[in-house]
Motif scaffolding. Structure first.
Motif, PDB file in Angstrom:
ATOM      1  N   ILE A  67       2.332 -16.409  -7.365  1.00 14.24           N
ATOM      2  CA  ILE A  67       1.040 -15.738  -7.366  1.00 14.24           C
ATOM      3  C   ILE A  67       1.097 -14.475  -8.221  1.00 14.24           C
ATOM      4  N   ASP A  68       0.108 -14.326  -9.056  1.00 16.79           N
ATOM      5  CA  ASP A  68      -0.013 -13.097  -9.840  1.00 16.79           C
ATOM      6  C   ASP A  68      -0.498 -11.991  -8.903  1.00 16.79           C
ATOM      7  N   PRO A  69       0.313 -10.956  -8.667  1.00 19.30           N
ATOM      8  CA  PRO A  69      -0.092  -9.932  -7.693  1.00 19.30           C
ATOM      9  C   PRO A  69      -1.326  -9.156  -8.128  1.00 19.30           C
ATOM     10  N   ARG A  70      -1.664  -9.224  -9.406  1.00 21.16           N
ATOM     11  CA  ARG A  70      -2.838  -8.470  -9.867  1.00 21.16           C
ATOM     12  C   ARG A  70      -4.136  -9.181  -9.501  1.00 21.16           C
ATOM     13  N   PRO A 128      -5.983  -9.319  -4.945  1.00 18.72           N
ATOM     14  CA  PRO A 128      -4.818  -8.585  -5.464  1.00 18.72           C
ATOM     15  C   PRO A 128      -3.938  -8.070  -4.334  1.00 18.72           C
ATOM     16  N   ALA A 129      -2.630  -8.064  -4.566  1.00 21.41           N
ATOM     17  CA  ALA A 129      -1.693  -7.591  -3.546  1.00 21.41           C
ATOM     18  C   ALA A 129      -1.807  -6.075  -3.401  1.00 21.41           C
ATOM     19  N   PRO A 130      -1.691  -5.592  -2.180  1.00 22.23           N
ATOM     20  CA  PRO A 130      -1.852  -4.146  -1.969  1.00 22.23           C
ATOM     21  C   PRO A 130      -0.674  -3.311  -2.462  1.00 22.23           C
ATOM     22  N   GLY A 131       0.477  -3.911  -2.666  1.00 23.24           N
ATOM     23  CA  GLY A 131       1.643  -3.148  -3.101  1.00 23.24           C
ATOM     24  C   GLY A 131       2.403  -2.555  -1.936  1.00 23.24           C
ATOM     25  N   CYS A 132       3.443  -1.783  -2.253  1.00 25.16           N
ATOM     26  CA  CYS A 132       4.408  -1.353  -1.232  1.00 25.16           C
ATOM     27  C   CYS A 132       4.134   0.041  -0.669  1.00 25.16           C
TER      28      CYS A 132
END
Lengths: 303, 126
Positions: free
Chosen positions: A233-236, A119-123
């Protein structure tokens, strides 16, 4: 009013520039400016701002003023799309097989973190300091503007063309386009949204006075044996999205905003995707795997 | 779908029981948007100036009042690979607002595009 136009390759795709009430010098100006922005924003060029940012995660990196705008735009889109647009998904993009340029396999993504399907860490770990003109990525974060780099480039160049005396301009970078000012017939611009199943055709034709139109699709794929992957890509999950939406198009005030919402709508799926478009005050449509098209209520004013 | 089949439009149940998320405020003033996004408070006018034309409600993208009810959604079944669908779904004709009932008007013909006018196409870059 007389119009001149040109087509050329930049940012890994074809650009189309139309200038109304201007001349060839405006076309040359547009191409030069797009190439300058590519040098700043390509993740494949080792000296670009984005590549330096990713290599320097953990420390502030001084970047071009336009790059500050790009990063701020990406962070803003992450917020307004409830995280569906996520510029920190790059490690998963590379893990999915999109680490190298399609046009130059030796041009690869360089970043301080590992390619990983996660999962992407976010901003939360993206800090911008305009006074110092720096961006700092927290350790473990990598930044990829994705399509909004093309959209913002279209915005900046279109505005500069008008500032330089053109009566109107259209700048289309790989399908992310911005129109501004007078059209060739005086009142606006005719634009088409490509049919993802039949590239020679179009889903809708729009009439837009001033604003951005962008499309995100999952047609770009990578085959590894029987494993077929696309780049959205699904960030989740960090995996290629399983959304039944094959393409999403959005009309907004600018191309970067349109591109961000288009990608978010595609990833979010047909129901939540249309909700995102409606709630964001923009207009758009999604094309599903079965060929059906759903449009937002506001799109009608552009048809 | 077959070649030459007539496109059709259909309306999904408007205001159905499907939950709609709570509406977020639509793009507040840019400065507050940037701060809310977690960007450094030192973000200065240069950045704001560069972005201020980026509002979703830019001049030629009509601003919309908040609908008082869930807008009707329209599903268009397009025809492939022949003609694109004549899109029929619009808010009330001539209105720049998404009305609460979001009327569906009869199909209107695609605008006649003057010849020799450059038309640009939006696609997912490949």
């Amino acid at each position: 009013m007389a119009a001149v136009e040109s087509r050329f390759r930049v940012m890994g795709c074809e650009a189309h520039v139309v200038v109304v009430g201007g001349g060839r010098s405006h076309l040359r100006q547009a191409e030069a400016e797009l190439r300058r922005l590519e040098e700043r924003w390509s993740r494949f060029l080792p000296d670009s701002d984005v590549a330096r940012l990713n290599r320097g995660a953990g420390s502030p990196t001084r970047v071009d003023a336009d790059t500050l705008t790009l990063v701020a735009a990406a962070v803003e889109l992450h917020r307004v799309t409830a995280g569906w647009f996520d510029p920190t998904v790059l490690p998963a993009v590379v893990a999915a097989g999109f680490g190298a340029s399609r046009h130059d396999p030796e041009a690869v993504t360089r970043m301080a973190t590992s390619a990983v399907e996660a999962p992407a860490p976010g901003c939360g770990g993206v800090d911008i300091d305009v006074t110092a003109q720096t961006v700092r990525l927290a350790s473990g974060i990598a930044f990829d503007p994705g399509g909004i780099g093309k959209g913002l480039a279209a915005d900046l160049v279109a505005e500069k063309l008008v500032d330089s005396g053109a009566a109107g301009a259209l700048v289309n970078v790989g399908g992310d386009l911005r129109v501004i000012g007078s059209g060739p017939e005086g009142e606006g611009w005719y634009l088409e949204v490509e049919d993802p199943f039949q590239p020679d055709g179009f889903v809708v034709r729009l009439f837009l006075g001033d604003g951005g139109l962008a499309t995100s699709s999952r047609l770009r794929i990578r085959r590894r044996g029987d494993d077929v992957r696309h780049h959205l890509i699904d960030p989740r999950t960090g995996r290629p999205s399983g959304s039944p939406v094959v393409a999403a198009s959005v009309v907004a005030g600018t191309a970067w905003l349109a591109e961000g919402y288009a990608k978010a709508a595609l990833l979010a799926g047909p129901e939540e995707g249309i909700d995102l478009i409606e709630d964001g005050g923009v207009a758009g449509l999604v094309v599903l795997e079965d060929g059906s098209v759903r449009i937002s209520t506001r799109l009608g004013v552009f048809l | 779908m077959t070649d030459g089949a007539v496109s059709r439009s259909e309306i999904s149940p408007g205001g159905s029981a499907r939950r709609r998320p709570t509406r977020r405020p639509k793009h507040p003033a840019l400065a507050s948007r940037i701060l809310a996004a977690g960007v450094s408070a030192s973000l200065t006018l240069g950045l704001v100036g560069a972005m201020q034309n980026s509002e979703a409600e830019a001049a030629s993208v009509p601003s919309q009042p908040e609908p008082v009810a869930a807008p009707t959604k329209v599903v268009i079944v397009i025809t492939r690979p022949s003609n694109p669908a004549p899109v029929a779904a619009t808010p009330a004709s001539g209105s720049e607002s998404a009305s609460a009932t979001a009327k569906v008007t009869p199909p209107k013909p695609t605008k006649v595009v003057p010849t020799r006018v450059p038309i640009s196409k939006s696609n997912g870059s490949r």
